[in-house]
Design a protein around this motif. Structure first.
Motif, PDB file in Angstrom:
ATOM      1  N   ALA A  40     -10.352   0.829  -2.343  1.00 24.56           N
ATOM      2  CA  ALA A  40      -9.648   0.367  -1.142  1.00 24.56           C
ATOM      3  C   ALA A  40      -8.132   0.472  -1.293  1.00 24.56           C
ATOM      4  N   VAL A  41      -7.660   0.724  -2.513  1.00 28.02           N
ATOM      5  CA  VAL A  41      -6.230   0.907  -2.778  1.00 28.02           C
ATOM      6  C   VAL A  41      -5.884   2.370  -2.536  1.00 28.02           C
ATOM      7  N   SER A  42      -4.803   2.642  -1.818  1.00 25.28           N
ATOM      8  CA  SER A  42      -4.390   4.016  -1.544  1.00 25.28           C
ATOM      9  C   SER A  42      -3.907   4.696  -2.825  1.00 25.28           C
ATOM     10  N   ASN A  43      -3.998   6.020  -2.852  1.00 23.35           N
ATOM     11  CA  ASN A  43      -3.523   6.757  -4.029  1.00 23.35           C
ATOM     12  C   ASN A  43      -2.069   6.414  -4.341  1.00 23.35           C
ATOM     13  N   ASN A  44      -1.225   6.400  -3.308  1.00 23.26           N
ATOM     14  CA  ASN A  44       0.175   5.980  -3.434  1.00 23.26           C
ATOM     15  C   ASN A  44       0.357   4.813  -2.468  1.00 23.26           C
ATOM     16  N   HIS A  45       0.239   3.612  -2.967  1.00 23.19           N
ATOM     17  CA  HIS A  45       0.113   2.431  -2.110  1.00 23.19           C
ATOM     18  C   HIS A  45       1.457   1.770  -1.806  1.00 23.19           C
ATOM     19  N   ALA A  46       2.266   1.546  -2.838  1.00 19.68           N
ATOM     20  CA  ALA A  46       3.540   0.838  -2.650  1.00 19.68           C
ATOM     21  C   ALA A  46       4.526   1.254  -3.727  1.00 19.68           C
ATOM     22  N   LYS A  47       5.790   0.899  -3.503  1.00 20.86           N
ATOM     23  CA  LYS A  47       6.850   1.265  -4.440  1.00 20.86           C
ATOM     24  C   LYS A  47       7.833   0.105  -4.546  1.00 20.86           C
ATOM     25  N   LEU A  48       8.308  -0.135  -5.752  1.00 13.54           N
ATOM     26  CA  LEU A  48       9.292  -1.190  -6.004  1.00 13.54           C
ATOM     27  C   LEU A  48      10.542  -0.547  -6.584  1.00 13.54           C
ATOM     28  N   ASP A  49      11.700  -0.786  -5.929  1.00 17.06           N
ATOM     29  CA  ASP A  49      12.964  -0.187  -6.355  1.00 17.06           C
ATOM     30  C   ASP A  49      13.976  -1.260  -6.717  1.00 17.06           C
ATOM     31  N   SER A  50      14.752  -0.984  -7.757  1.00 15.02           N
ATOM     32  CA  SER A  50      15.898  -1.809  -8.113  1.00 15.02           C
ATOM     33  C   SER A  50      17.100  -1.301  -7.344  1.00 15.02           C
ATOM     34  N   VAL A  51      17.716  -2.188  -6.549  1.00 14.70           N
ATOM     35  CA  VAL A  51      18.873  -1.824  -5.732  1.00 14.70           C
ATOM     36  C   VAL A  51      20.000  -2.802  -6.055  1.00 14.70           C
ATOM     37  N   GLY A  52      20.973  -2.365  -6.843  1.00 17.27           N
ATOM     38  CA  GLY A  52      22.024  -3.288  -7.279  1.00 17.27           C
ATOM     39  C   GLY A  52      21.419  -4.390  -8.126  1.00 17.27           C
ATOM     40  N   ASP A  53      21.654  -5.651  -7.710  1.00 12.51           N
ATOM     41  CA  ASP A  53      21.090  -6.800  -8.422  1.00 12.51           C
ATOM     42  C   ASP A  53      19.808  -7.288  -7.764  1.00 12.51           C
ATOM     43  N   ASN A  54      19.245  -6.530  -6.862  1.00 11.19           N
ATOM     44  CA  ASN A  54      18.095  -6.972  -6.088  1.00 11.19           C
ATOM     45  C   ASN A  54      16.962  -5.958  -6.160  1.00 11.19           C
ATOM     46  N   TYR A  55      15.828  -6.343  -5.602  1.00  8.08           N
ATOM     47  CA  TYR A  55      14.623  -5.547  -5.753  1.00  8.08           C
ATOM     48  C   TYR A  55      13.898  -5.477  -4.412  1.00  8.08           C
ATOM     49  N   ILE A  56      13.538  -4.257  -3.982  1.00  2.00           N
ATOM     50  CA  ILE A  56      12.905  -4.071  -2.689  1.00  2.00           C
ATOM     51  C   ILE A  56      11.535  -3.430  -2.867  1.00  2.00           C
ATOM     52  N   LEU A  57      10.550  -4.020  -2.184  1.00  2.00           N
ATOM     53  CA  LEU A  57       9.188  -3.515  -2.184  1.00  2.00           C
ATOM     54  C   LEU A  57       8.954  -2.747  -0.883  1.00  2.00           C
ATOM     55  N   THR A  58       8.367  -1.568  -0.976  1.00  4.13           N
ATOM     56  CA  THR A  58       8.095  -0.741   0.202  1.00  4.13           C
ATOM     57  C   THR A  58       6.633  -0.330   0.216  1.00  4.13           C
ATOM     58  N   ASP A  59       5.958  -0.585   1.326  1.00  8.33           N
ATOM     59  CA  ASP A  59       4.593  -0.095   1.505  1.00  8.33           C
ATOM     60  C   ASP A  59       4.669   1.383   1.878  1.00  8.33           C
ATOM     61  N   LEU A  60       3.835   2.210   1.249  1.00  2.00           N
ATOM     62  CA  LEU A  60       3.887   3.657   1.451  1.00  2.00           C
ATOM     63  C   LEU A  60       2.841   4.093   2.480  1.00  2.00           C
ATOM     64  N   ASN A  61       2.834   3.397   3.623  1.00  2.00           N
ATOM     65  CA  ASN A  61       1.859   3.690   4.681  1.00  2.00           C
ATOM     66  C   ASN A  61       0.435   3.619   4.143  1.00  2.00           C
ATOM     67  N   SER A  62       0.181   2.614   3.334  1.00  2.00           N
ATOM     68  CA  SER A  62      -1.142   2.455   2.737  1.00  2.00           C
ATOM     69  C   SER A  62      -2.188   2.134   3.796  1.00  2.00           C
ATOM     70  N   LYS A  63      -3.435   2.441   3.477  1.00  2.00           N
ATOM     71  CA  LYS A  63      -4.529   2.240   4.438  1.00  2.00           C
ATOM     72  C   LYS A  63      -4.766   0.764   4.715  1.00  2.00           C
ATOM     73  N   ASN A  64      -4.727  -0.064   3.667  1.00  7.25           N
ATOM     74  CA  ASN A  64      -5.071  -1.479   3.819  1.00  7.25           C
ATOM     75  C   ASN A  64      -3.884  -2.427   3.700  1.00  7.25           C
TER      76      ASN A  64
END
Length: 228
Positions: A40-64
């Protein structure tokens, strides 16, 4: 250095350390940094990036979908203790003590502004003095600065972004830099570009964090702060 604790139900599976300036991909495919073996997890589901002193989570258009504290998100600035849910697995995001103190010194709007040392959003009128960039999520690496009036994307080897595929047109779409923002325009081809999972058939103005995919590549549109 923040950590991500991968859990299934009440069982701790593995802890990951996340370096500043790094990117971490999450999904079922073996190419990911964090692999979750669940159909049920997409092949490429999400991504976490370090931006400066902060951290952003991005959903990669996952199915669920990707959830933070049980709320579905497309992009989310993470805070200490946030629980990321991907299908039946959870990732607990934890900051080091000094990083937590930094985030606790201000409210979320200010955190977003601080993170914008690299990325900037547009104003409510759609105007911006910031340069747009495309960052690869899949199919490539690094950032592409949109520093030309017109960026061409397609199979032609002279394109600014070359996309392989039999059904990809020589020029599949363009991105134009206009006074009121950046606009993606479909040009030709059986395979059409998609923005946030929706097929584009004409002119669309890009919003920060939009995810563009065509063929084997997936890109995210962001704003990069320019020198004054």
């Amino acid at each position: 250095m923040p950590t991500l604790l991968l859990k299934f139900k009440d069982k701790n599976l593995r802890r990951f350390w996340f370096k500043k300036g790094a990117s971490v991909t999450i999904g079922r495919s073996e190419e990911n940094n964090i692999i979750i073996e669940n159909l049920a997890v997409s092949n490429n589901h999400a991504k976490l990036d370090s931006v400066g002193d902060n951290y952003i989570l991005t959903d990669l258009n996952s199915k669920n979908g990707t959830f933070v504290n049980e709320v579905p998100v497309s992009s989310h600035w993470l805070q200490n203790g946030d629980v990321i849910t991907i299908v039946k697995h959870k990732l607990v995001f934890t900051l080091a003590d000094d990083e937590e103190q930094l985030l606790n010194t201000t409210d979320m709007d200010q955190i977003t502004a601080k993170a914008s040392n690299r990325y900037q959003t547009t104003t409510s009128e759609g105007k911006t003095d910031q340069a747009g960039i495309l960052t690869y999520l899949t199919g490539g690496e690094g950032d592409i600065e949109l520093n030309k009036k017109l960026i061409r994307v397609g199979k032609n080897s002279s394109s600014d972004i070359v996309v392989s595929g039999l059904m990809v047109a020589q020029t599949a779409f363009t991105i134009s830099n206009r006074p009121n923002g950046y606009f993606l325009n479909y040009v030709a081809g059986i395979i059409k570009p998609r923005i946030n999972g929706k097929t584009v058939k004409d002119l669309v103005r890009l919003q920060e964090f939009d995810i563009i995919d065509i063929g084997p590549i997936k890109l995210q549109f962001l704003y990069k702060k320019t020198d004054v």
